[in-house]
Design a protein around this motif. Structure first.
Motif, PDB file in Angstrom:
ATOM      1  N   GLY A 159      14.420   1.967  12.811  1.00  0.00           N
ATOM      2  CA  GLY A 159      13.478   1.510  13.838  1.00  0.00           C
ATOM      3  C   GLY A 159      12.191   0.935  13.288  1.00  0.00           C
ATOM      4  O   GLY A 159      12.184   0.206  12.288  1.00  0.00           O
ATOM      5  N   SER A 160      11.074   1.290  13.930  1.00  0.00           N
ATOM      6  CA  SER A 160       9.787   0.668  13.598  1.00  0.00           C
ATOM      7  C   SER A 160       9.324   1.032  12.185  1.00  0.00           C
ATOM      8  O   SER A 160       8.578   0.284  11.560  1.00  0.00           O
ATOM      9  CB  SER A 160       8.709   1.044  14.619  1.00  0.00           C
ATOM     10  OG  SER A 160       8.300   2.378  14.464  1.00  0.00           O
ATOM     11  N   LEU A 161       9.788   2.184  11.663  1.00  0.00           N
ATOM     12  CA  LEU A 161       9.381   2.555  10.300  1.00  0.00           C
ATOM     13  C   LEU A 161       9.928   1.531   9.294  1.00  0.00           C
ATOM     14  O   LEU A 161       9.213   1.096   8.395  1.00  0.00           O
ATOM     15  CB  LEU A 161       9.878   3.960   9.952  1.00  0.00           C
ATOM     16  CG  LEU A 161       9.507   4.398   8.532  1.00  0.00           C
ATOM     17  CD1 LEU A 161       8.833   5.760   8.527  1.00  0.00           C
ATOM     18  CD2 LEU A 161      10.709   4.400   7.608  1.00  0.00           C
ATOM     19  N   TYR A 206       7.322  -0.839   7.149  1.00  0.00           N
ATOM     20  CA  TYR A 206       7.161  -0.611   5.712  1.00  0.00           C
ATOM     21  C   TYR A 206       8.208  -1.348   4.866  1.00  0.00           C
ATOM     22  O   TYR A 206       8.226  -1.199   3.644  1.00  0.00           O
ATOM     23  CB  TYR A 206       7.176   0.896   5.414  1.00  0.00           C
ATOM     24  CG  TYR A 206       6.065   1.641   6.159  1.00  0.00           C
ATOM     25  CD1 TYR A 206       4.721   1.423   5.833  1.00  0.00           C
ATOM     26  CD2 TYR A 206       6.354   2.513   7.204  1.00  0.00           C
ATOM     27  CE1 TYR A 206       3.706   2.076   6.531  1.00  0.00           C
ATOM     28  CE2 TYR A 206       5.341   3.172   7.903  1.00  0.00           C
ATOM     29  CZ  TYR A 206       4.023   2.944   7.561  1.00  0.00           C
ATOM     30  OH  TYR A 206       3.020   3.585   8.248  1.00  0.00           O
ATOM     31  N   GLY A 207       9.087  -2.126   5.520  1.00  0.00           N
ATOM     32  CA  GLY A 207      10.068  -2.931   4.793  1.00  0.00           C
ATOM     33  C   GLY A 207      11.070  -2.112   3.999  1.00  0.00           C
ATOM     34  O   GLY A 207      11.446  -2.487   2.894  1.00  0.00           O
TER      35      GLY A 207
END
Ligand code: C5P
Length: 236
Positions: A99-101, A105-106
């Motif tokens: 998800g958004s992590l 942070y790629g």
């Protein structure tokens, strides 16, 4: 208990007053949204599944000493809850990267963290729920230091209890979001715990068993909510 005036309608739930000012009537909808409300849809049976799953998980947590706003399931799609003042901070716990992590942070999806990550987000739709740290929460007056410590500690404890429970039904608890509220001076867990607010991957296959099926158009959305409900109910 009488279902009174509607006081709040969110993306997935409606809250009604009851004759007792300390108690609200929480109704789960089939409506689904994703990506900040840009994607909209209906998941038939989601209200029933999320109400049932949340009720069962709140009961499980209570058995382990975690207080929540849950009082009683009153119908397939409704529960009575304590009328808390919601803390405007969303607490996310992550065991596995996704998800958004990964976007932020790629990093690759599927990294199992040695220690869970706790993240805090400002619950504010207009600002798109920005990530914040402990100092922001306290400085902006969203919660005091003690309340924040309680929320973070409880989130980690809840993670342990839920991870253990889901492992017994062949599911990895990847990540989840919690909301807390103030009730007569005490911080308690609120909102819901469901496939809308958690990520579940099937052990062995990593099949996604949560709202990512809707977010990512993976198909079998209704079937998945129903399957999660059945797996949890059978074990509860
Ligand atoms: O999108 P993201 O990777 O940050 O989501 C982390 C976890 O929090 C997911 O389980 C997601 O379902 C949940 N979440 C939520 N409500 C939000 C944002 C995330 O329930 N507004």
């Amino acid at each position: 208990m009488i279902k009174g005036e509607k006081i709040y309608e969110g993306k997935a739930k409606i809250l009604y007053k009851t004759e007792d000012p300390d108690i609200l009537w929480q109704s789960f909808k089939d409506d689904a949204t994703a990506f900040d409300g840009i994607k909209k849809g209906t998941i038939i049976g989601k209200g029933v599944a999320n109400n049932t799953i949340s009720s069962n998980l709140f009961k499980l947590l209570k058995e382990h000493g975690i207080e929540s706003h849950f009082m009683e399931k009153v119908s397939n799609t409704e529960m009575l809850v304590k009328n808390v003042e919601i803390v405007m901070v969303e607490v996310v716990v992550r065991n596995i990267s996704t998800g958004s992590l990964c976007r932020r942070y790629g990093v690759a999806e599927g990294i199992v963290f040695e220690k869970p990550i706790v993240e805090l987000y400002f619950k504010n739709d207009e600002l798109h729920d920005p990530l914040m740290n402990d100092d922001h929460v306290v400085a902006l007056g969203l919660a005091d230091q003690e309340e924040l410590a309680t929320m973070k500690n409880q989130a980690l404890r809840i993670n342990e209890i839920l991870k253990e429970f889901f492992s017994t039904i062949g599911i990895k608890l990847v990540d989840f979001k919690l909301e807390f509220g103030r009730f007569h001076g005490q911080i308690i867990l609120a909102d819901e715990i469901s496939p809308d607010t958690c990520r579940f991957w099937e052990m062995g296959t990593n099949r996604k068993l949560d709202k990512d099926r809707f977010r990512q158009d993976l198909g079998d959305v209704e079937k998945t909510y129903h399957e999660m409900m059945q797996r949890i109910v059978r074990k509860s």
